[in-house]
Design a protein around this motif. Sequence first.
Motif, PDB file in Angstrom:
ATOM      1  N   SER A  51       0.704  -1.302   0.030  1.00 16.25           N
ATOM      2  CA  SER A  51      -0.113   0.086   0.377  1.00 16.25           C
ATOM      3  C   SER A  51       0.685   1.216   0.199  1.00 16.25           C
ATOM      4  N   GLY A  52       0.204   1.971  -0.016  1.00 19.91           N
ATOM      5  CA  GLY A  52       1.172   3.448  -1.243  1.00 19.91           C
ATOM      6  C   GLY A  52       2.117   3.465  -1.945  1.00 19.91           C
ATOM      7  N   MET A  53       2.878   2.571  -2.950  1.00 22.12           N
ATOM      8  CA  MET A  53       3.634   2.460  -3.032  1.00 22.12           C
ATOM      9  C   MET A  53       3.810   3.321  -4.542  1.00 22.12           C
ATOM     10  N   SER A  54       2.376   3.445  -5.089  1.00 22.62           N
ATOM     11  CA  SER A  54       2.394   4.960  -6.315  1.00 22.62           C
ATOM     12  C   SER A  54       2.503   4.171  -7.220  1.00 22.62           C
ATOM     13  N   ARG A  55       2.913   5.009  -8.157  1.00 25.46           N
ATOM     14  CA  ARG A  55       3.835   3.940  -9.159  1.00 25.46           C
ATOM     15  C   ARG A  55       4.642   3.406  -9.242  1.00 25.46           C
ATOM     16  N   ALA A  95      -2.682 -10.293 -24.570  1.00 28.97           N
ATOM     17  CA  ALA A  95      -2.940 -10.093 -23.447  1.00 28.97           C
ATOM     18  C   ALA A  95      -4.421  -9.439 -23.002  1.00 28.97           C
ATOM     19  N   PRO A  96      -4.923  -9.584 -22.191  1.00 29.85           N
ATOM     20  CA  PRO A  96      -5.571 -10.005 -21.292  1.00 29.85           C
ATOM     21  C   PRO A  96      -6.429  -9.030 -22.189  1.00 29.85           C
ATOM     22  N   ASP A  97      -8.136  -9.446 -22.026  1.00 32.34           N
ATOM     23  CA  ASP A  97      -9.251  -7.663 -22.318  1.00 32.34           C
ATOM     24  C   ASP A  97      -9.148  -6.893 -21.339  1.00 32.34           C
ATOM     25  N   LEU A  98      -9.149  -6.980 -20.240  1.00 32.41           N
ATOM     26  CA  LEU A  98      -9.418  -6.505 -19.350  1.00 32.41           C
ATOM     27  C   LEU A  98      -8.671  -6.427 -18.129  1.00 32.41           C
ATOM     28  N   VAL A  99      -8.246  -5.366 -17.240  1.00 33.23           N
ATOM     29  CA  VAL A  99      -7.471  -5.894 -16.163  1.00 33.23           C
ATOM     30  C   VAL A  99      -7.824  -5.066 -14.117  1.00 33.23           C
ATOM     31  N   LEU A 100      -7.857  -6.262 -13.326  1.00 31.41           N
ATOM     32  CA  LEU A 100      -9.050  -4.819 -12.817  1.00 31.41           C
ATOM     33  C   LEU A 100      -7.542  -5.252 -11.114  1.00 31.41           C
ATOM     34  N   SER A 101      -8.188  -3.733 -11.066  1.00 30.68           N
ATOM     35  CA  SER A 101      -7.428  -3.825  -9.673  1.00 30.68           C
ATOM     36  C   SER A 101      -7.795  -3.782  -8.885  1.00 30.68           C
ATOM     37  N   GLY A 102      -7.421  -4.522  -7.274  1.00 30.90           N
ATOM     38  CA  GLY A 102      -8.323  -4.253  -6.018  1.00 30.90           C
ATOM     39  C   GLY A 102      -8.884  -5.498  -5.052  1.00 30.90           C
ATOM     40  N   VAL A 103     -10.197  -5.638  -4.554  1.00 28.80           N
ATOM     41  CA  VAL A 103     -10.235  -4.516  -3.766  1.00 28.80           C
ATOM     42  C   VAL A 103      -9.881  -3.824  -3.123  1.00 28.80           C
ATOM     43  N   ASN A 104      -9.517  -2.528  -2.780  1.00 26.46           N
ATOM     44  CA  ASN A 104      -8.059  -2.375  -1.777  1.00 26.46           C
ATOM     45  C   ASN A 104      -8.991  -2.213  -0.724  1.00 26.46           C
ATOM     46  N   ARG A 105      -8.594  -2.423   0.563  1.00 27.10           N
ATOM     47  CA  ARG A 105      -9.069  -1.907   1.832  1.00 27.10           C
ATOM     48  C   ARG A 105      -9.205  -0.833   2.066  1.00 27.10           C
ATOM     49  N   GLY A 106      -9.941   0.052   2.510  1.00 25.43           N
ATOM     50  CA  GLY A 106     -10.100   1.310   2.738  1.00 25.43           C
ATOM     51  C   GLY A 106      -9.751   2.253   0.928  1.00 25.43           C
ATOM     52  N   ALA A 107      -9.937   4.068   1.478  1.00 24.68           N
ATOM     53  CA  ALA A 107     -10.313   4.731   0.557  1.00 24.68           C
ATOM     54  C   ALA A 107      -9.417   4.910  -1.291  1.00 24.68           C
ATOM     55  N   VAL A 109      -9.417   7.884  -2.380  1.00 23.47           N
ATOM     56  CA  VAL A 109     -10.126   9.153  -3.056  1.00 23.47           C
ATOM     57  C   VAL A 109      -9.400  10.480  -2.802  1.00 23.47           C
ATOM     58  N   GLY A 110      -9.958  11.536  -3.055  1.00 24.07           N
ATOM     59  CA  GLY A 110      -9.168  13.040  -3.236  1.00 24.07           C
ATOM     60  C   GLY A 110      -7.735  13.171  -3.480  1.00 24.07           C
ATOM     61  N   ASP A 111      -6.947  13.708  -2.392  1.00 22.73           N
ATOM     62  CA  ASP A 111      -5.389  14.340  -2.289  1.00 22.73           C
ATOM     63  C   ASP A 111      -4.347  12.384  -2.282  1.00 22.73           C
ATOM     64  N   GLU A 112      -5.519  11.812  -2.039  1.00 26.78           N
ATOM     65  CA  GLU A 112      -4.617  10.635  -1.538  1.00 26.78           C
ATOM     66  C   GLU A 112      -4.898   9.801  -2.644  1.00 26.78           C
ATOM     67  N   VAL A 113      -4.840  10.045  -3.773  1.00 29.27           N
ATOM     68  CA  VAL A 113      -5.121   9.027  -5.477  1.00 29.27           C
ATOM     69  C   VAL A 113      -3.712   8.760  -5.480  1.00 29.27           C
ATOM     70  N   PRO A 114      -2.993   9.674  -5.568  1.00 27.09           N
ATOM     71  CA  PRO A 114      -1.683  10.012  -6.065  1.00 27.09           C
ATOM     72  C   PRO A 114      -0.601   8.542  -5.749  1.00 27.09           C
ATOM     73  N   TYR A 115      -1.147   8.614  -4.162  1.00 22.44           N
ATOM     74  CA  TYR A 115      -0.248   7.393  -2.948  1.00 22.44           C
ATOM     75  C   TYR A 115      -0.311   6.560  -3.278  1.00 22.44           C
ATOM     76  N   SER A 116      -1.647   6.129  -4.113  1.00 22.93           N
ATOM     77  CA  SER A 116      -2.412   4.698  -4.271  1.00 22.93           C
ATOM     78  C   SER A 116      -1.642   3.412  -5.465  1.00 22.93           C
ATOM     79  N   GLY A 117      -1.536   2.711  -4.183  1.00 26.39           N
ATOM     80  CA  GLY A 117      -1.241   0.966  -5.399  1.00 26.39           C
ATOM     81  C   GLY A 117      -1.936   0.636  -6.575  1.00 26.39           C
ATOM     82  N   THR A 118      -2.386   0.253  -5.435  1.00 26.64           N
ATOM     83  CA  THR A 118      -3.900   0.376  -6.494  1.00 26.64           C
ATOM     84  C   THR A 118      -4.671   0.538  -7.596  1.00 26.64           C
ATOM     85  N   VAL A 119      -4.754   2.309  -7.343  1.00 25.24           N
ATOM     86  CA  VAL A 119      -4.965   2.701  -9.018  1.00 25.24           C
ATOM     87  C   VAL A 119      -3.852   2.682  -9.344  1.00 25.24           C
TER      88      VAL A 119
END
Length: 255
Positions: A51-55, A95-107, A109-119
């Motif tokens: 968690s929190g690894m961003s990109r 190649a897959p048709d789709l990539v799904l990431s998650g489901v993360n435990r915790g929101a 959203v907002g200012d914290e999206v750039p930190y999200s490893g899920t996103v």
Amino acid sequence: MPQSALPARRFGRVLLTNDDGINAPGLALLAELAAEIADEVWVVAPEKDQSGMSRAVTLMAPLRVEERGPRRYAVTGTPSDCAIFGLRHLLKDSAPDLVLSGVNRGANVGDEVPYSGTVAAALTARLLGVPAIAFSQVVTDRTHVRWDTTRALLPRALDHALGLRVAGNAVLNVNFPDLDAADVGDVVVTRQSRGTLDRIDVEARTDLRGGNYYWMSFRRHMPILGPDTDAGALKHGLISITPIGFDMTAPEGIA
């Protein structure tokens, strides 16, 4: 709200990843759904919580990969490493048709999206040419995660997301509110909110041998926001879907 029906669209191959680790309950839920809509489900996820690894990507150390079952792999790296390994090694010729990431435990959203490893894992997949969606379950009490809400509403949210026409290289960032499924309202398309992160502090502590160690501490602030924002929609009991892209240009800076 009753449990949702499965999306009508079916896929040949879907790749799953996350940032909470390969044994996370949210990933297990996502795999359950994916098995209902895809002929093949591949899982490539971090061996432990990232968690929190961003990109972040691992450039100065080798990646170790352990096969944990059929089409299931644990990687000693970040969520973005997992997306790259899955798409550019395991599935480079199919190649897959789709990539799904998650489901993360915790929101996420907002200012914290750039930190999200899920996103970030979803963005990395999109950078490599595959459509991607990130999912997160909002948590108020970390000892009580509403996975039943996730299980009930995930099919509906995915069906809605698949019906959206996403322009450019955007991915969809889906967040479920911290409510019982029956109390959750509509699925809404939102924008990323601002002002949700008050400050980040460093907390110094001392271990039993007298050594110092430190925790990063995020102080959150929830401003009054409308349902057209990710955080505001969740406060109104709605499922939020936010298109997230790569362009980090500040318009006010250009002006």
